[in-house]
Design a protein around this motif. Structure first.
Motif: not given
Length: 69
Positions: A22-23, A26, A31-32, A34-35, A66
């Motif tokens: 899902k990530h 990222v 988003e980080w 959420r992760l 990343c």
């Protein structure tokens, strides 16, 4: 190893894989966030040193991707 223990590991690895998938790309702070939130929830569902090490390895790999991909 008992079947129950194997099932615990299997369930954990399935959830870790879903988190990674899902990530996997990222980039943004939201988003980080959420992760990290999802990783924390996963850690709470699967307590112990083993799960902590695997989750941290996944977070480290996503961080590396990343920065360098």
């Amino acid at each position: 190893m008992e079947l129950k223990v194997l099932q615990w590991h299997w369930g954990f690895f399935v959830e870790v894989w879903k988190l990674f998938k899902k990530h996997n790309s990222v980039r943004e702070d939201e988003e980080w966030d959420r992760l990290i939130r999802e990783a924390t929830e996963l850690r709470e569902r699967y307590p112990g040193d083993f799960s902590k090490k695997i989750i941290m390895a996944v977070l480290d790999e996503l961080d590396r991707r990343c920065k360098y991909d």
